[in-house]
Design a protein around this motif. Structure first.
Motif, PDB file in Angstrom:
ATOM      1  N   LEU A  44      48.521  52.091   0.118  1.00  0.00           N
ATOM      2  CA  LEU A  44      49.306  50.996   0.866  1.00  0.00           C
ATOM      3  C   LEU A  44      50.159  51.660   2.253  1.00  0.00           C
ATOM      4  O   LEU A  44      50.360  50.941   3.232  1.00  0.00           O
ATOM      5  CB  LEU A  44      50.281  50.553  -0.041  1.00  0.00           C
ATOM      6  CG  LEU A  44      49.802  49.405  -0.957  1.00  0.00           C
ATOM      7  CD1 LEU A  44      50.956  49.059  -1.876  1.00  0.00           C
ATOM      8  CD2 LEU A  44      49.912  48.130  -0.085  1.00  0.00           C
ATOM      9  N   ILE A  45      50.397  52.852   2.355  1.00  0.00           N
ATOM     10  CA  ILE A  45      51.379  53.388   3.402  1.00  0.00           C
ATOM     11  C   ILE A  45      50.758  53.211   4.497  1.00  0.00           C
ATOM     12  O   ILE A  45      51.265  52.657   5.513  1.00  0.00           O
ATOM     13  CB  ILE A  45      51.854  54.649   2.852  1.00  0.00           C
ATOM     14  CG1 ILE A  45      52.807  54.902   1.492  1.00  0.00           C
ATOM     15  CG2 ILE A  45      52.453  55.544   3.994  1.00  0.00           C
ATOM     16  CD1 ILE A  45      53.183  56.191   1.175  1.00  0.00           C
ATOM     17  N   PRO A  46      49.563  53.776   4.701  1.00  0.00           N
ATOM     18  CA  PRO A  46      48.795  53.695   6.241  1.00  0.00           C
ATOM     19  C   PRO A  46      48.714  52.092   6.525  1.00  0.00           C
ATOM     20  O   PRO A  46      48.975  51.903   7.812  1.00  0.00           O
ATOM     21  CB  PRO A  46      47.611  54.390   6.248  1.00  0.00           C
ATOM     22  CG  PRO A  46      47.237  54.472   4.648  1.00  0.00           C
ATOM     23  CD  PRO A  46      48.561  54.517   3.920  1.00  0.00           C
ATOM     24  N   GLU A  47      48.297  51.214   5.610  1.00  0.00           N
ATOM     25  CA  GLU A  47      48.161  50.042   5.876  1.00  0.00           C
ATOM     26  C   GLU A  47      49.345  49.353   6.334  1.00  0.00           C
ATOM     27  O   GLU A  47      49.377  48.331   7.357  1.00  0.00           O
ATOM     28  CB  GLU A  47      47.424  49.200   4.623  1.00  0.00           C
ATOM     29  CG  GLU A  47      45.685  49.851   4.449  1.00  0.00           C
ATOM     30  CD  GLU A  47      45.025  48.548   3.892  1.00  0.00           C
ATOM     31  OE1 GLU A  47      45.473  47.638   3.608  1.00  0.00           O
ATOM     32  OE2 GLU A  47      43.852  48.929   3.825  1.00  0.00           O
ATOM     33  N   ALA A  48      50.349  49.442   5.361  1.00  0.00           N
ATOM     34  CA  ALA A  48      51.641  48.844   5.907  1.00  0.00           C
ATOM     35  C   ALA A  48      52.123  49.284   7.235  1.00  0.00           C
ATOM     36  O   ALA A  48      52.661  48.430   8.073  1.00  0.00           O
ATOM     37  CB  ALA A  48      52.891  49.445   4.901  1.00  0.00           C
ATOM     38  N   ILE A  49      51.988  50.484   7.528  1.00  0.00           N
ATOM     39  CA  ILE A  49      52.347  50.910   9.002  1.00  0.00           C
ATOM     40  C   ILE A  49      51.535  50.148  10.015  1.00  0.00           C
ATOM     41  O   ILE A  49      52.136  49.799  10.978  1.00  0.00           O
ATOM     42  CB  ILE A  49      52.056  52.479   9.189  1.00  0.00           C
ATOM     43  CG1 ILE A  49      53.194  53.200   8.286  1.00  0.00           C
ATOM     44  CG2 ILE A  49      52.464  52.860  10.568  1.00  0.00           C
ATOM     45  CD1 ILE A  49      52.950  54.676   8.117  1.00  0.00           C
ATOM     46  N   ALA A  50      50.183  50.129   9.882  1.00  0.00           N
ATOM     47  CA  ALA A  50      49.214  49.366  10.753  1.00  0.00           C
ATOM     48  C   ALA A  50      49.671  47.903  10.820  1.00  0.00           C
ATOM     49  O   ALA A  50      49.497  47.131  11.789  1.00  0.00           O
ATOM     50  CB  ALA A  50      47.805  49.569  10.131  1.00  0.00           C
ATOM     51  N   PHE A  51      50.059  47.304   9.720  1.00  0.00           N
ATOM     52  CA  PHE A  51      50.400  45.816   9.859  1.00  0.00           C
ATOM     53  C   PHE A  51      51.671  45.418  10.550  1.00  0.00           C
ATOM     54  O   PHE A  51      51.913  44.328  10.899  1.00  0.00           O
ATOM     55  CB  PHE A  51      50.375  45.407   8.241  1.00  0.00           C
ATOM     56  CG  PHE A  51      49.239  45.193   7.700  1.00  0.00           C
ATOM     57  CD1 PHE A  51      47.904  45.268   8.120  1.00  0.00           C
ATOM     58  CD2 PHE A  51      49.018  45.383   5.971  1.00  0.00           C
ATOM     59  CE1 PHE A  51      46.665  45.266   7.581  1.00  0.00           C
ATOM     60  CE2 PHE A  51      47.869  45.414   5.400  1.00  0.00           C
ATOM     61  CZ  PHE A  51      46.838  45.435   6.045  1.00  0.00           C
ATOM     62  N   SER A  52      52.460  46.775  10.410  1.00  0.00           N
ATOM     63  CA  SER A  52      53.837  46.515  11.102  1.00  0.00           C
ATOM     64  C   SER A  52      53.460  46.677  12.522  1.00  0.00           C
ATOM     65  O   SER A  52      54.284  45.870  13.403  1.00  0.00           O
ATOM     66  CB  SER A  52      54.773  47.706  10.882  1.00  0.00           C
ATOM     67  OG  SER A  52      54.983  47.876   9.569  1.00  0.00           O
ATOM     68  N   GLY A  62      57.301  47.247   7.640  1.00  0.00           N
ATOM     69  CA  GLY A  62      56.165  47.057   6.711  1.00  0.00           C
ATOM     70  C   GLY A  62      56.178  47.803   5.403  1.00  0.00           C
ATOM     71  O   GLY A  62      56.008  47.463   4.337  1.00  0.00           O
ATOM     72  N   LEU A  63      56.734  48.973   5.493  1.00  0.00           N
ATOM     73  CA  LEU A  63      56.875  49.819   4.376  1.00  0.00           C
ATOM     74  C   LEU A  63      57.761  49.207   3.461  1.00  0.00           C
ATOM     75  O   LEU A  63      57.839  49.422   2.242  1.00  0.00           O
ATOM     76  CB  LEU A  63      57.178  51.314   4.677  1.00  0.00           C
ATOM     77  CG  LEU A  63      56.014  51.952   5.499  1.00  0.00           C
ATOM     78  CD1 LEU A  63      56.509  53.506   6.083  1.00  0.00           C
ATOM     79  CD2 LEU A  63      55.008  52.425   4.212  1.00  0.00           C
ATOM     80  N   ALA A  86      53.042  43.980   2.094  1.00  0.00           N
ATOM     81  CA  ALA A  86      52.807  43.422   3.712  1.00  0.00           C
ATOM     82  C   ALA A  86      51.253  43.408   3.990  1.00  0.00           C
ATOM     83  O   ALA A  86      50.372  44.186   3.491  1.00  0.00           O
ATOM     84  CB  ALA A  86      53.495  44.547   4.549  1.00  0.00           C
ATOM     85  N   THR A  87      50.890  42.221   4.554  1.00  0.00           N
ATOM     86  CA  THR A  87      49.230  42.085   4.862  1.00  0.00           C
ATOM     87  C   THR A  87      49.386  41.695   6.170  1.00  0.00           C
ATOM     88  O   THR A  87      50.176  41.319   6.869  1.00  0.00           O
ATOM     89  CB  THR A  87      48.925  40.857   3.958  1.00  0.00           C
ATOM     90  OG1 THR A  87      49.582  39.685   4.185  1.00  0.00           O
ATOM     91  CG2 THR A  87      49.024  41.227   2.378  1.00  0.00           C
ATOM     92  N   GLY A 286      65.101  43.030   4.793  1.00  0.00           N
ATOM     93  CA  GLY A 286      64.644  43.653   6.230  1.00  0.00           C
ATOM     94  C   GLY A 286      63.134  43.725   6.219  1.00  0.00           C
ATOM     95  O   GLY A 286      62.756  44.559   7.135  1.00  0.00           O
ATOM     96  N   GLY A 287      62.375  43.456   5.201  1.00  0.00           N
ATOM     97  CA  GLY A 287      60.782  43.415   5.081  1.00  0.00           C
ATOM     98  C   GLY A 287      60.409  42.351   6.015  1.00  0.00           C
ATOM     99  O   GLY A 287      60.937  41.408   6.191  1.00  0.00           O
ATOM    100  N   MET A 288      58.905  42.788   6.304  1.00  0.00           N
ATOM    101  CA  MET A 288      58.508  41.349   7.082  1.00  0.00           C
ATOM    102  C   MET A 288      57.501  40.682   6.049  1.00  0.00           C
ATOM    103  O   MET A 288      56.852  39.656   6.642  1.00  0.00           O
ATOM    104  CB  MET A 288      57.106  42.374   7.909  1.00  0.00           C
ATOM    105  CG  MET A 288      56.094  43.069   7.020  1.00  0.00           C
ATOM    106  SD  MET A 288      54.969  43.922   8.104  1.00  0.00           S
ATOM    107  CE  MET A 288      53.927  42.678   8.607  1.00  0.00           C
TER     108      MET A 288
END
Length: 507
Positions: A44-52, A62-63, A86-87, A286-288
Motif C-alpha cells: 500500500l505504501i508506494p501506491e498511496a504515495i503514487a496516488f497522492s 495518501g498515506l 487511497a485509490t 486530512g486524507g484524500m
C-alpha cells in the motif's frame, strides 16, 4: 490428549473462518491475519504515495487516507478481509479540484463524497448489483488483472538491469515457497529476501523511498477552511458525486469478487454506507479518501489467505507504523519486490478459464461480446466504472435484441357458429423492442369482420405494447372490423385496462 486436539483447518467452514472471535482464539489463524496485513501495508505504501502524486497532493495525504480508510472500514464495512485505501480511480476523479481550488476544497469534496455514499447506501443503491451480469463481472475481473499488470510497467521500463532478476527471484519465491511451507505468506518472504539482498549488496535499484517522502507524524484532526455556502457546494458537488459513484461501484464489485473467492456472503448495503462513513472520517483527518482496492484485496485474500476484519485493521495500523516509525527501513524496499507481488496478483486474478477455446466455443456470442466490451472499455479508459457501465449497457441491448426475436404472431381463419373469424396467437414477451413491429403482423384488409387476438402465450410489459394494441384495434376499426383481445394474464390485463385508449395514436 486426543480429545483436546484442535480441529484441522479443512473442517472450518468459510463462514466460520470469517469470525474475528474464532481467529483471536487460534494463534495459527491470527498469525495469518497479522502477516497478511503486513504484506498489504508494504504494498500500500508506494501506491498511496503514487496516488497522492496523481491527485496533486502531498504523499502524506495518501498515506493518512490509507491508514484511516483501512482502520475505519475494518469496523464499518460489510465485507470482511476487503482492503479500502487511497485509490487511483478516486484520485483521478477529484484531482482537478486541487489544481483549481486548493487542498481545503479537495478535502471538503472528500467529506461530501462520503455523505453521498452514506445516502446512497441507506437508500439501497447496493441492490443494483443484481443487474450486473456474470459476463460483465468476468470482464471486470480480467480487465482489473490487465490493469494491475500494466501498472507495473513504469517500474519495469527504463530501470537498471538488476531489477529484472530481482523481479524474477520474487516470482520464483512466491510460486515455489507454498510447496515447501505455508507458515508465512510467500509475498512477505519475497519482499524481505529482496530487501536484504538490496541492502547487503548495495544494489542500485529503485526503492520505495524514491516514490516520495514518508510522514514524520500521525494524522491530526483537519477541518477544511471553506465557506459553508451554496457556491461552495456547487463547486465541490460534481467532484464529490463522481468520486462517490466510482468508489461505490468499485467497492461493490470488489466485494462480490471476494464473495466468490471465499465462498461467503457479505452485506452490500452495509458496505455502501460503511465506505461513505470511512471517507467522512478520512476527510476529517486530512486524507484524500478512497474505496476498495482490488489488487491489495487479492493480496490479502488470495495470496496471503486472510479472511477476517483483523487483516484489514492490521493493514491500516501497519501502514501508519511503517511509514512513521520505520520509514527509513521501508524506504529501502526495492520496488522490484512489490512488482513481483503485483504480477503474481494479476496472474492469479485473471479468469483464465473464460478465454479457453472450449469455453469460448460453448459460450453464447453475446456473452463473449459483453465480456470483451467490459475489458476493452476498462483498459482503454483506465476507469472500472466506465467499463462496467458500458458492459451492462451492452448486455441490456443484446438481451433486448435477443428477447425481441422470441415474440411471434400466428394467424389462422376459423369458423365459429357460421361466422368467419381471423384468430391471431401472439407468443412471447412484449415490450418496447419486441412490440414495435407487432402492428405490421396483421392482415387488415384481407381479414374478415371479426378478429380475435389471443394473448395467452404472451406477457405485456410496458406502455409501448399497449400502444401497439391500440393502434391495431384502431386500424381494424377504420375497415369497419371488430377486434377482441383475449387471454391476457392478470398482470397484463391490469396494465392494458389501465392504459388502453389513453396513450394517443400509436401509428
Amino acid at each position: 490428549m486426543a480429545a483436546s486436539t484442535v480441529a484441522p483447518h479443512a473442517e472450518i467452514t468459510p463462514e466460520e473462518r470469517q469470525s474475528v472471535l474464532r481467529t483471536l482464539k487460534s494463534p495459527r489463524l491470527l498469525k495469518t491475519e497479522i502477516l497478511a496485513g503486513l504484506v498489504v501495508a508494504l504494498a500500500l505504501i508506494p501506491e498511496a504515495i503514487a496516488f497522492s502524486i496523481i491527485a496533486g497532493v502531498d504523499p502524506r495525504i495518501g498515506l493518512f487516507a490509507s491508514f484511516t480508510m483501512a482502520v475505519s472500514i475494518a469496523f464499518l464495512g460489510g465485507r470482511p478481509a476487503m482492503i479500502s485505501a487511497a485509490t487511483a480511480a478516486t484520485a483521478l476523479v477529484i484531482a482537478p479540484l486541487v489544481a483549481s481550488h486548493g487542498l481545503d476544497y479537495f478535502i471538503a469534496a472528500v467529506i461530501l463524497a462520503g455523505v453521498f455514499q452514506v445516502v446512497l447506501g441507506v437508500t439501497g443503491v447496493a441492490k443494483v448489483m443484481r443487474f450486473i451480469p456474470r459476463s460483465v463481472m468476468v470482464g471486470f475481473v480480467n480487465a482489473l488483472a490487465i490493469l494491475i499488470f500494466t501498472s507495473q510497467f513504469p517500474d519495469l521500463i527504463g530501470v537498471p538491469w538488476l531489477v529484472y532478476p530481482l523481479v524474477a527471484l520474487g516470482l520464483v519465491v512466491i510460486y515455489l515457497l507454498p510447496r515447501i511451507t505455508s507458515i508465512v505468506p510467500p509475498p512477505l518472504v519475497a519482499i524481505v529476501l529482496i530487501t536484504v539482498l538490496g541492502v547487503v549488496f548495495a544494489l542500485n535499484v529503485p526503492t520505495v523511498g524514491d516514490k516520495g517522502e514518508l510522514p514524520q507524524s500521525i494524522p491530526e484532526l483537519f477541518i477544511p477552511n471553506v465557506p459553508l455556502t451554496i457556491e461552495t457546494f456547487q463547486i465541490i458537488a460534481p467532484y464529490a458525486l463522481g468520486m462517490a459513484a466510482v468508489g461505490l461501484l468499485e467497492s461493490l464489485m470488489t466485494a462480490k469478487l471476494v464473495d466468490d473467492v471465499t465462498d461467503t456472503r457479505s452485506g452490500k448495503v452495509r458496505e455502501s454506507w460503511g465506505q461513505g462513513a470511512a471517507n467522512i472520517i478520512t476527510g476529517f483527518f486530512g486524507g484524500m479518501g478512497g474505496c476498495a482496492m482490488v489488487g491489495q484485496t487479492m493480496i490479502n485474500v488470495k495470496a496471503s489467505g486472510a479472511r477476517t476484519r483483523i487483516s484489514t485493521f492490521m493493514a491500516g495500523i501497519f501502514v501508519l507504523f511503517l511509514a512513521v516509525a520505520l520509514g527509513d527501513i521501508v524506504a529501502m524496499i526495492p520496488m522490484a519486490a512489490l512488482v513481483a507481488v503485483m504480477i503474481f496478483v494479476s496472474v492469479a486474478t485473471f479468469d483464465w478459464h473464460s478465454i479457453k477455446p472450449s469455453t469460448l466455443k460453448m459460450m453464447p456470442k453475446s456473452e463473449t461480446a459483453v465480456m470483451l466490451v467490459t475489458v476493452i472499455a476498462t483498459v482503454w479508459t483506465h476507469n472500472l466504472a466506465i467499463g462496467v457501465g458500458l458492459g451492462v449497457l451492452t448486455a441490456m441491448v443484446l438481451f433486448a435484441r435477443r428477447v425481441a426475436h422470441l415474440a411471434a404472431v400466428e394467424r389462422r381463419i376459423e369458423q365459429h357458429f357460421g361466422e368467419e373469424i381471423a384468430k391471431y396467437e401472439v407468443i412471447g414477451e412484449l415490450f418496447f423492442a419486441s412490440s414495435n413491429d407487432l402492428y405490421t403482423q396483421f392482415e387488415y384488409a384481407e381479414d374478415p369482420d371479426h378478429i380475435v387476438i389471443d394473448m395467452y402465450g404472451s406477457h405485456v410489459w410496458d406502455a409501448s405494447t399497449v400502444a401497439s394494441l391500440d393502434a391495431i384495434t384502431e386500424k381494424y376499426s377504420k375497415y369497419g372490423k371488430r377486434v377482441e383481445i383475449v387471454g391476457l394474464n392478470t398482470a397484463s390485463a391490469a396494465l392494458h385496462e389501465r392504459m388502453a385508449g389513453k396513450l394517443g395514436a400509436g401509428h
